[in-house]
Write an enzyme that holds these catalytic residues in place. Structure first.
Site, PDB file in Angstrom:
ATOM      1  N   GLY A 103      83.552   6.750  96.552  1.00 27.80           N
ATOM      2  CA  GLY A 103      83.236   6.114  95.266  1.00 27.80           C
ATOM      3  C   GLY A 103      82.451   7.040  94.348  1.00 27.80           C
ATOM      4  CB  CYS A 104      79.508   9.170  94.985  1.00 27.03           C
ATOM      5  SG  CYS A 104      78.480   7.811  95.607  1.00 27.03           S
ATOM      6  CB  THR A 105      84.117  11.932  95.119  1.00 28.02           C
ATOM      7  OG1 THR A 105      83.211  12.414  96.124  1.00 28.02           O
ATOM      8  CG2 THR A 105      85.035  13.056  94.687  1.00 28.02           C
TER       9      THR A 105
END
Length: 161
Positions: free
Chosen positions: A53-55
């Site tokens: 998700g962060c990527t």
């Protein structure tokens, strides 16, 4: 009886943004106070470097950077990861904005986004801060897609006002 430091409440739209400071992936000092008044700031907190998700969120912001720059928006990411971890994350995904290493959680706590007491992880939360230093939009949800869509809309709206 023990007392623990209580994190601040998460700021809401209209609130003055806490003027945090920290160090980016290169150890360079970043002070929100230096940017407010000159640029709109998209300050976003995320749980962990190089997780799915962060990527997705970071790469989504990277891919919109030309438009964001045109709209005078400075993007700044914040997580509990180290500067070293941030450097690798930036290099791996060609990120084009600074990531602050909030290893002690001071920045996350100023915005009330620490996951839970004593946990060294922030939840996904984005704050769009107007030139006047007030928060114009908050997205506080685990979905990276929602953050990207809402922040894009909020920047458009701000441009028109």
């Amino acid at each position: 009886m023990t007392f623990s430091a209580v994190a601040a409440e998460t700021p809401k739209v209209g609130d003055k943004a806490p003027l945090v400071e920290g160090q980016d992936q290169n150890g360079k000092a970043f002070k929100l106070a230096d940017v407010v008044g000159k640029q709109v700031v998209l300050l976003y907190f995320y749980p962990k470097d190089d997780t799915p998700g962060c990527t997705k969120q970071a790469c989504g912001l990277r891919d919109r950077m030309a438009d964001l720059k045109k709209d005078n928006v400075q993007v700044v990411g914040v997580s509990f990861d180290t500067a070293d971890s941030h450097k690798k994350f930036i290099a791996k995904h060609n990120l084009n904005f600074p990531l602050l290493a909030d290893t002690d959680g001071k920045i996350a706590d100023a915005y009330g986004v620490r996951r839970q007491e004593g946990k060294n992880m922030a939840r996904r939360a984005s704050f769009l801060i107007g030139k006047d230093g007030r928060i114009v939009h908050v997205t506080d949800t685990p979905s990276a897609d929602t953050h990207l869509a809402e922040m894009k809309e909020a920047v458009e709206k701000l441009k028109k006002s």
